[in-house]
Design an enzyme around this catalytic site. Structure first.
Site, PDB file in Angstrom:
ATOM      1  CB  CYS B  96      -0.979  -0.045   1.180  1.00  0.00           C
ATOM      2  SG  CYS B  96      -2.290   1.174   1.045  1.00  0.00           S
ATOM      3  CG  HIS B 235      -3.555  -3.621   3.123  1.00  0.00           C
ATOM      4  ND1 HIS B 235      -2.514  -3.080   3.825  1.00  0.00           N
ATOM      5  CD2 HIS B 235      -4.174  -2.579   2.529  1.00  0.00           C
ATOM      6  CE1 HIS B 235      -2.505  -1.761   3.683  1.00  0.00           C
ATOM      7  NE2 HIS B 235      -3.508  -1.432   2.890  1.00  0.00           N
ATOM      8  CD  GLU B 237      -0.987  -5.838   5.495  1.00  0.00           C
ATOM      9  OE1 GLU B 237      -0.819  -6.332   4.358  1.00  0.00           O
ATOM     10  OE2 GLU B 237      -1.335  -4.660   5.674  1.00  0.00           O
TER      11      GLU B 237
END
Lengths: 1015, 284
Positions: B96, B235, B237
């Site tokens: 990001c 994202h 994660e």
């Protein structure tokens, strides 16, 4: 110094877009139905530095423009370039900031400026101001440039320079100049003579925006007549027989309604004309909020800290505690929706950071109350249209939350005509901290000692934010001051949060609090109660601009500041940490044990007040309260003609489109709700991720499914009948929402945030007694329900002057309680969402429908449309909350046991709307029969909002277990989820509703989508 | 074998540092959050780490363009350290805002396959979404199986959230894209989840919201010519566990059936981080 102008505009060409221009174009279409062919945008920078223009011009692509996507010009207006702007525009409007207003892009540009000119000797004296130019092509006739400009800026904080069609043809372009701050002149502390007649005391309070009443002014007057006081004052060399302006301002801030909650602390003579009750209530707060919570604290071991700190703290597990706080920022948001709301959210983040020895903010909640976004009626002077307030507030919390890296996990948006006068902007934050710090101290206990050094950390003090606390304690008028408005700076704050949490873990912090209302006077003043004294030197406080007077420095509410105390031996380590993080941290005071709040400016004492008088000197208000039941015209739905064919179906589609019910997705999706990688139940759920979520669920420790639930409830409509019922409904809704997510009902805590109209009887408020009686009833219900639910109110706030104007034109908000719940969710792998999961799922009603249509959403809808004449009738009540909670416990544990994965709170619009929303979330249909859900009328069983109810979905294989699990609790089988893609609701053999799921989706999603699409 | 040391940058508005460190630790890394200034001031050295992560956030508020000001600080102050890091064969990821930073420093896409090491020239950009809005929404990604990217080996498709206002990947000309495509550097693309797995990738722009930002060629992430440096807007994660997937209450959250760290609950995003840790261990 030279001012160098740099302009940047997006490149044109294949695949490139001028997105900022497009956004303006779409909003003109969406908000005003004005179609503009094209809008282009230019970003401008005015660099005030000692660098040569050519030096800057050589480096523009390193800083101001991105050469891949943007063109740039130095010292030339793009508009004058026929290469870049070959066509003559119909209008050009440039918007810049007024002098002294926070310019975040400007500060960031300055930071970048220092990076690219690292060795330039003058770099530290430079400053950069930014602006935007919007260039309009193909403007429809009759759209004036002035009007266009007014939609693009707020003249309280911004300036506009315009060129209309004629000026554009003549090449007279809008060139905005650098906003030079007017020099401030430092005024030495003044003697404030209080030996004056009472009328003059009042006018001194009013003209000085002190918001103190006569008795309070007289209390201060008599304080300075005390011989002992005069002798002590003489000894330190301050005017003995009168307050300085610093002292009077400090007392006004500390004693403000905002800081001292004087109405909640007042002695109330309460009369109930129905029951004949005539009693004295000595502090609503102590009686109905504090006492029940303290009683509960004796029964449980997880209530770590209630009331006295910046937020309430509960133990979540062995290693971690969590805390929550919610605030309102109503008055600032009315004046500048963007800045007001942004400072609201970043402000409440600081309450969390200032809890105990510092908690980490991990989730936000936002609840707004606005006027109708499609309002076409009259607007009082100086008020923005509700759609503009909505956009601005939303943008403020979006930027504040997103840039701070804190997910917005829960919220609500409520509409009522009366919020035109004052929007309500509730911002909440949840924090987490280790129970024990590495040095062994418990994190929820502050440990200051006399001799500790007090730092101001973060932003600087400026002229902005003077009188915020006292201003919010007054009604909004046309003359409300612009200095009460600020714009937040989330990045300065984020750097500070990073640094403070490192300092906490390194054991460097002995005490911490936020600088909010009242500025340093409140923050240091409150912390000084721990050691019983402090000595402040205002001359050490870093300023945004020179020339602020002592009282201004003391009370300014400039944002992004914490007050932190550090042991003298830890100061060097603290300073080094601040330097690494590029955070300004300045020692400005020392804790003492002298019993005095001692303020100096350099060598001179400018305020010398005893801690006791400062904090406990304010006299208790004596107020009158009188209840009579409102008798609005009754809602009589039986008289409403229904179509033979369609029955209630058209009503369902209209209800789904009501702003209070309609999807808020296009707004909520613009909040980051997933940063920190912990959000399990998101604001929107279901197969298309667009069904309504009931509560936020997070699992904040990575790798561990132990969860937290965050929910809210708000029901201001019910105040039209009974504010007590309103309070009970708000609490019940918040708890029900949390139950839908599988909260552990035996470990949850609540926050009460009251927003009320002025409730002190006066010429301005002739119905003050009634409004106060509403407050009394709300608090009595709060106590009754919270005791039954064993739900402690760990932290609350009240905002008591939510009115606009006076006399005939006065607009008072409906009394509004926002109740927030946060609590334990044992295992997020077992939770539920509102969307129907699959065909064949069995639909059950949990709870009982009663004859309670008073003040329901359907009543309001049909009254607003003229189909019904009133909203009166029986408001939903909660007669036996101690029974409700046992049902909630059963349902919540059924979810935790994995028996239920589909649950939805049944509130606005009753079973009909709840079932529709569950179909929308699952993109499925359902066949539901409301026969057997009680003795109430069809209208009540279909649309009624009786409390204590849920709709749940049960997989067929779990049905028998579910029935057994819920034995003894009211559950009714309603029907089955189908893949027929329509919702049918019948009452026995009578079909009431038959609507396609696709039609429901369209009705529900359309109303509040004000984005204007992506084209 | 000692766990690979991972430096996770933080400071100045980076805000996904905690979870980014956590996911590396879940897959056997030894992650540490390191303030950017500790590298810039020389208190710490990048040499001491084997993986570098630039997490998401709003560095410097994204004023003057996302990632630009942090990118500048790194470009001017960490040039040699970053060059040496890539030259030593150590992986870097930017997620990001971190991707935006890597693009603006010029680390991505980097020069070319013949001279792959960083020259810190910006060749691409990430700009405002066509919608004009910051949005948090879930997207579906597919990865180029032939990409040299060490981070995405063996991963075909994942769901994860995007959370950005400036994620539209642009380059000045189609030949730039063709050069990257020829070297399989267009690693991650937004795809239509209704297409069969492995057949979603297309150069033809997908409609909003399948492509959340109007990215050219639906690009969600790219790698440099070495395959060590990888950046993406979405994202991964944020879906380290299935309980973070929106379909988890529907019992249909995708992901591996079992894992050594989260049992049946490992999410699809974790493999990206495991790939880098395993790459480092395999190349010691």
């Amino acid at each position: 110094m030279t001012i160098t102008r740099v302009e940047v505009t997006p490149k044109q060409g294949e695949g490139m877009r001028d997105v900022r221009g497009d956004v303006v174009r779409r909003q003109l279409m969406s908000d005003h139905n004005i179609k503009v062919e094209e809008v282009r945008s230019i970003n401008g920078f005015l660099i005030n530095s000692e660098l040569e223009k050519t030096e800057i011009a050589e480096r523009v692509n390193d800083l101001f423009s991105d050469p891949i996507i943007e063109n740039t010009l130095t010292d030339t207006l793009f508009l004058s370039s026929t290469e870049h702007f070959p066509n003559t525009p119909a209008a050009a409007i440039t918007i810049g900031f007024k002098p002294g207003v926070t310019d975040n892009p400007g500060s960031a540009a300055y930071d970048g400026f220092k990076t690219i000119f690292p060795h330039h000797e003058h770099r530290n004296v430079a400053s950069i101001s930014t602006y935007h130019t919007y260039v309009f092509f193909g403007l429809p006739d009759g759209v004036s440039t002035e009007w266009l400009a007014s939609t693009l800026h707020n003249n309280l904080i911004q300036r506009a320079v315009t060129a209309d069609a004629a000026a554009c043809s003549n090449g007279e372009w809008p060139a905005i100049d650098y906003p030079e701050k007017p020099p401030q002149t430092l005024t030495p502390p003044q003697r404030m003579d209080l030996e004056i007649p009472d009328e003059e005391l009042i006018s001194l309070s009013e003209s000085g925006l002190l918001a103190l009443n006569l008795e309070e002014m007289q209390t201060i007057q008599s304080h300075y007549r005390d011989e002992t006081v005069r002798q002590e004052r003489t000894a330190v060399g301050i005017i003995p027989d009168a307050p300085t302006d610093v002292e009077l301002e400090c007392l006004a801030q500390t004693w403000s309604e905002h800081c001292k909650h004087k109405i909640f602390a007042s002695k109330i003579h309460h009369i109930d004309t129905e029951t004949g009750e005539d009693t004295i209530i000595d502090s609503i707060f102590k009686t109905h909020i504090m006492k029940p919570t303290h009683d509960l604290q004796k029964e449980v071991d997880w209530l770590l800290s209630v009331f006295h700190d910046n937020s309430g703290v509960i133990a979540w597990n062995e290693d971690w505690s969590v805390c929550m706080k919610a605030e309102t920022h109503n008055s600032p948001s009315a004046l500048d929706p963007y800045g007001g709301a942004m400072t609201g959210i970043v402000g409440v983040n600081r309450d969390i950071l200032g809890t105990g020895l510092g908690a980490r903010p991990i989730a936000n909640t936002d609840v707004f109350c606005f006027g109708p976004p499609d309002w076409e009626g009259e607007l009082p002077d100086n008020l923005f249209h509700p759609s503009r307030v909505f956009r601005g507030v939303h943008a403020g919390v979006r930027v504040g939350g997103n840039e701070s890296g804190i997910p917005t996990v829960n919220g609500a948006i409520v509409f009522d005509d009366r919020y035109i006068g004052k929007p309500l902007v509730y911002c909440g934050t949840i924090g987490i901290m280790p129970r024990k710090l590495p040095d062994g101290r418990e994190s929820h206990i502050k440990t200051p000692t006399a001799g500790d050094i007090v730092y101001m950390v973060g932003g600087r003090v400026g002229y902005d934010g003077i009188h915020g606390a006292t201003f919010s304690s007054l009604e909004l008028t046309e003359e409300s001051p612009s200095s009460a408005v600020q714009i937040g700076d989330p990045i300065t704050q984020k750097k500070m949060v990073d640094m403070v949490l490192e300092a906490r873990d390194a054991g460097l912090i002995s005490c911490i609090t936020d600088n909010g209302a009242g500025g340093l006077s409140s923050s240091i003043g409150e912390m000084a109660t721990y050691t019983d004294g402090c000595e402040i030197d205002l001359a050490k406080v870093p300023l945004k601009q020179a020339g602020l007077s002592a009282w201004e420095i003391l009370v300014s509410e400039s944002q992004e500041r914490m007050t932190i105390s550090v042991k003298p031996e830890d100061c060097a380590a603290f300073d080094a940490m601040a330097q690494l993080h590029e955070v300004e941290a300045t020692p400005v005071a020392t804790f003492t044990n002298t019993g005095m709040f001692h303020v100096k400016y350099g060598e001179d004492t400018v305020a010398y007040l005893s801690i006791d008088f400062l904090h406990d000197g304010v006299p208790q208000l004596q107020l009158e309260s009188e209840w009579r039941t409102p008798t609005p015209e009754l809602f009589t739905p039986e008289a409403i003609p229904l179509s033979e064919q369609a029955g209630h179906s058209p009503l369902l589609l209209r209800m789904l489109a009501r702003p209070n019910i309609a999807s808020k997705e296009s707004w909520v999706r613009q909040y980051d709700h997933e940063v920190i990688a912990q959000t399990v139940v998101k604001p929107f759920v279901g197969v298309e991720r667009d069904g309504p979520g009931d509560a936020g669920v997070i699992a904040p420790i990575h790798g561990d499914p132990h969860g937290l639930v965050i929910s809210c409830g708000i029901a201001p409509r019910y105040s039209d009948l009974d504010a007590g019922a309103m309070a009970a409904a708000s609490i019940d809704e918040a708890v029900r929402n949390a139950v839908c997510a599988g909260i552990n009902v035996d470990k949850m805590a609540g926050l009460d945030n009251f927003c009320w109209p002025d409730s002190i009887e006066s010429v301005k408020t002739p119905d003050g007694k009634f409004k106060l009686a509403q407050l009394v009833r709300a608090n009595r219900e709060l106590e009754r329900v919270c005791r039954a639910y064993k739900l402690p109110c760990v932290s609350g706030k009240d905002s008591m002057k939510n009115d606009y104007g006076t006399g005939e034109k006065k607009i008072s908000i409906p009394p509004t309680l926002l109740y927030s719940v946060f609590g334990d969710q044992p295992d997020v792998r077992f939770t539920a969402t509102s969307d129907f999961k699959n065909a064949g799922e069995k639909v059950y009603l949990v709870g009982i429908s009663k004859e309670e249509l008073g003040a329901s959403e359907i009543a309001f809808m049909l009254r607003d449309s003229g189909e019904a004449t009133g909203i009166g009738g029986q408001v939903p009540l909660l007669p036996n909350p101690e029974i409700n909670i046992t049902t909630y416990r059963a349902l919540s544990t059924a979810i935790q046991a994995g028996l239920i994965r589909t649950a939805h709170d049944c509130s606005e619009g009753g079973i009909a709307v709840a079932a529709a929303e569950m179909c929308i979330g699952g993109r499925l249909g359902a066949g539901i029969d409301i026969d057997g859900t009680g003795d109430a009328s069809v209208w009540s069983r279909l649309w009624g909002e009786s409390l204590g109810r849920f709709l749940v979905g049960v997989q067929p294989e779990d049905e028998a277990d579910f029935i057994e699990w819920m034995a003894g609790h009211p559950i009714t089988m309603l029907g089955t989820v189908t893949d027929s893609e329509n919702l049918t609701v019948s009452d026995g053999y009578d079909v009431l509703i038959d609507v396609d799921t696709a039609a429901m989706v369209e009705a529900w999603q359309h109303t509040l989508d004000m984005t204007g699409g992506v084209a | 074998m000692a766990a690979p040391k991972v430096a996770v940058l933080f400071g100045f508005g980076i805000n996904c540092d905690h979870e980014t460190a956590a996911v590396f630790n879940l897959v056997g890394g030894d992650a540490e959050r390191v303030h950017v200034n500790n590298f810039i001031l020389g208190n710490r050295s990048l040499d001491d780490f084997e993986i570098l992560a630039v997490p998401g956030g709003f560095s410097f508020g994204d004023h003057l363009g996302s990632g630009r000001l942090l990118g500048n600080r790194m470009r001017f102050a960490l040039r040699e350290q970053l060059h040496a890091f890539v030259a030593a064969g150590k992986p870097i990821i930017g997620i990001c805002n971190g991707f935006q930073v890597l693009v603006k420093t010029g680390l991505l896409p980097g020069p070319n396959a013949q001279t792959p090491l960083p020259d810190f020239v910006q060749r691409a950009s990430l700009t405002l979404n066509d919608s004009g809005r910051y949005e948090d929404r879930w997207v579906t990604l597919e990865f180029d199986a032939n990409s040299p990217c060490i981070w995405t080996k063996g991963i075909q498709r994942i769901d994860c959230p995007v959370r950005h206002g400036e994620g539209k990947f642009v380059m000045p000309s189609t030949t730039d894209f063709d050069a990257l495509a020829a070297n399989n550097q267009l690693t991650a693309r937004y795809v239509d989840p209704s297409k069969p797995i492995g057949q979603g990738m297309t150069d033809k722009p997908l409609p909003f919201p399948l492509s959340p930002n109007g990215s050219m060629r639906n690009i969600a992430g790219i790698c440099d010519a070495t395959g060590l440096v990888f950046g993406l807007m979405p994202h991964p994660e944020a879906v380290y566990a299935k309980w973070l997937h929106p379909d988890h209450t529907r019992k249909s959250a995708p992901g591996p059936p079992t894992s050594d760290v989260l049992g049946e609950w490992e999410g699809e995003g974790l493999q990206i981080f495991r790939n880098a840790v395993e790459y480092v261990l395999g190349n010691r």
